[in-house]
Scaffold this motif. Structure first.
Motif: not given
Length: 117
Positions: A68, A91, A94-96, A98-102, A105
């Motif tokens: 990040d 914001k 951060d949302e983008r 988070e989607k990449q992390k998900e 995973e």
């Protein structure tokens, strides 16, 4: 990274004057930065550039290095949502991220499932 050479020179000169041992690289495009690799400690990005703008470059760079990033913005104006541009940008990023992390995973979980079978 800025499409205006004068801005690149101003920022680079400011840093170099205070830290003569620092190595400064300047790029006119986001594509140029990405082609150069991932060995940068800090990156200043112009948001509005021809081709790949700063926001897309940021997403691509953080995806390449697998970490990040941190956003600092000097932009200050309030949008119709009541948020400053910097707050809205953070914001959204951060949302983008988070989607990449998900997604990463989920891919790793799927790989582990395949290995178990």
């Amino acid at each position: 990274v800025d499409d205006e050479e004068a801005i690149r020179e101003q920022i680079g000169g400011f840093i170099k004057k205070r830290n003569p041992d620092f190595h400064i690289s300047g790029f006119a495009t986001g594509e140029g930065l990405l082609a150069a690799g991932t060995g940068f400690d800090i990156i200043f990005l112009d948001i509005q550039m021809e081709g790949m703008g700063g926001t897309v470059t940021y997403y691509q760079q953080t995806w390449l290095i697998g970490k990040d990033g941190s956003i600092q913005s000097t932009v200050y104006s309030v949008t119709e949502t009541g948020m400053t541009n910097a707050e809205r940008m953070k914001k959204n990023m951060d949302e983008r991220l988070e989607k990449q992390k998900e997604k990463k995973e989920e891919e790793e979980t799927e790989e582990r499932r395949k290995d178990v079978r």
